[in-house]
Design an enzyme around this catalytic site. Structure first.
Site, PDB file in Angstrom:
ATOM      1  N   HIS A 105       0.827  -1.196   0.000  1.00  0.00           N
ATOM      2  CA  HIS A 105       0.000   0.000   0.000  1.00  0.00           C
ATOM      3  C   HIS A 105       0.866   1.252   0.000  1.00  0.00           C
ATOM      4  O   HIS A 105       1.824   1.347   0.775  1.00  0.00           O
ATOM      5  CB  HIS A 105      -0.902   0.010   1.240  1.00  0.00           C
ATOM      6  CG  HIS A 105      -1.671   1.284   1.411  1.00  0.00           C
ATOM      7  ND1 HIS A 105      -1.504   2.124   2.488  1.00  0.00           N
ATOM      8  CD2 HIS A 105      -2.617   1.861   0.620  1.00  0.00           C
ATOM      9  CE1 HIS A 105      -2.317   3.170   2.362  1.00  0.00           C
ATOM     10  NE2 HIS A 105      -3.004   3.032   1.244  1.00  0.00           N
ATOM     11  N   SER A 106       0.569   2.186  -0.894  1.00  0.00           N
ATOM     12  CA  SER A 106       1.223   3.489  -0.917  1.00  0.00           C
ATOM     13  C   SER A 106       2.749   3.332  -0.996  1.00  0.00           C
ATOM     14  O   SER A 106       3.265   2.729  -1.939  1.00  0.00           O
ATOM     15  CB  SER A 106       0.784   4.288   0.304  1.00  0.00           C
ATOM     16  OG  SER A 106       1.047   5.654   0.144  1.00  0.00           O
ATOM     17  N   TYR A 107       3.501   3.831   0.002  1.00  0.00           N
ATOM     18  CA  TYR A 107       4.955   3.632   0.015  1.00  0.00           C
ATOM     19  C   TYR A 107       5.325   2.166  -0.096  1.00  0.00           C
ATOM     20  O   TYR A 107       6.365   1.814  -0.676  1.00  0.00           O
ATOM     21  CB  TYR A 107       5.540   4.231   1.309  1.00  0.00           C
ATOM     22  CG  TYR A 107       6.869   3.641   1.698  1.00  0.00           C
ATOM     23  CD1 TYR A 107       8.024   3.987   1.015  1.00  0.00           C
ATOM     24  CD2 TYR A 107       6.962   2.707   2.738  1.00  0.00           C
ATOM     25  CE1 TYR A 107       9.252   3.418   1.361  1.00  0.00           C
ATOM     26  CE2 TYR A 107       8.173   2.151   3.094  1.00  0.00           C
ATOM     27  CZ  TYR A 107       9.322   2.502   2.396  1.00  0.00           C
ATOM     28  OH  TYR A 107      10.535   1.933   2.723  1.00  0.00           O
ATOM     29  N   VAL A 132       3.046   3.567  -4.706  1.00  0.00           N
ATOM     30  CA  VAL A 132       4.164   4.187  -5.421  1.00  0.00           C
ATOM     31  C   VAL A 132       4.878   3.112  -6.235  1.00  0.00           C
ATOM     32  O   VAL A 132       5.235   2.060  -5.703  1.00  0.00           O
ATOM     33  CB  VAL A 132       5.144   4.840  -4.429  1.00  0.00           C
ATOM     34  CG1 VAL A 132       6.326   5.453  -5.176  1.00  0.00           C
ATOM     35  CG2 VAL A 132       4.427   5.902  -3.587  1.00  0.00           C
TER      36      VAL A 132
END
Length: 264
Positions: A105-107, A132
């Site tokens: 998730h995300s980073y 990302v």
């Protein structure tokens, strides 16, 4: 009579469809899901998703990365992106995991890309949840404007460049006051070096593996700039959409769990 018959037929059809979906889920081959959180978060953020995946017969691990959550004591200037990648690879090896659906998730998208480059044989599928995605040689900071890069450096300065304090949970699109308060209590400073250390890969991101990009369509969702890798079906990518805030595991855990089950 015709209306009542149609209503009965529709009810039977809906019941049959639900039974078929449950049967398909019951027949699904058990897998292992490893859920990697984003910046400032920890394994705690998946607590509404884990039981849903486990109820479908799968093994689920949601570790916290070094320097974060219950592992905050490990935070130091040495903790960077490679530290997090190495930690997840070590988990896969220590638990002797295989056929893994690795979710970032995300980073966490940076982390799972690095893990896939080093431990592809243990993985079955990469799922990038509003994550990302960069190419080899790029850092997370490459997805941001020079002004935002300077802001991160300024935020890290009081800690001596070690960490960046967490924003309010509203930045992740969490609208409910109780959920926002809960997330704010859990967030911890994020290791700054993970923002500046480039991702080093021997192959293109996720080469040889199935990859699903899960795009959130709610508040706080990442911009296209966060995804510098082309999402191309020819390279094994598929795209799924979810009507949820950036922190979908908090705001829409049931929908997210169903989506993760469907891609496995």
């Amino acid at each position: 009579m015709t209306t009542r018959r149609r209503l009965l037929e529709a009810t039977v059809a809906a019941g049959t469809a639900l039974a078929l979906r449950r049967h398909a889920r019951a027949q699904q081959r058990p897998r292992t899901y490893v859920l990697i959180h984003g910046a400032w978060h920890g394994g705690w953020c998946w607590q509404k998703v884990v039981p849903r995946l486990a109820a479908a017969g799968h093994r689920v691990l949601a570790p916290s990365l070094p320097g974060l959550a219950e592992r905050a004591a490990l935070l130091s200037a040495a903790v960077g992106l490679d530290s997090h990648i190495d930690d997840v690879v070590a988990l896969l090896e220590r638990e002797d995991l295989s056929d893994v659906v690795l979710v970032g998730h995300s980073y966490g998208g940076l982390v799972i890309t690095g893990v896939a480059d080093r431990a592809a044989s243990r993985l079955a599928h990469l799922a990038y949840l509003d994550a990302v995605i960069v190419n080899s040689g790029e850092a997370w900071s490459a997805t941001h404007s020079p002004a935002l890069v300077a802001t991160w450096a300024r935020l890290a300065a009081p800690s001596g460049g070690i960490s960046v304090p967490p924003p309010d949970a509203g930045a992740f699109g969490i609208a409910r006051a109780d959920e926002r308060a809960w997330v704010n209590r859990q967030l911890t400073p994020h290791p700054y070096r993970t923002y500046t250390q480039p991702l080093r890969l021997a192959r293109p991101p996720g080469a040889g593996l199935r990859k699903t990009h899960i795009a959130c369509r709610g508040p706080g969702a990442l911009s296209a700039a966060a995804r510098r890798v082309r999402i191309d079906e020819a390279a094994g990518w598929s795209t799924r959409m979810i009507d949820a805030a950036h922190d979908a595991m908090v705001s829409a855990p049931a929908a997210l769990a169903d989506l993760l089950l469907s891609i496995s």
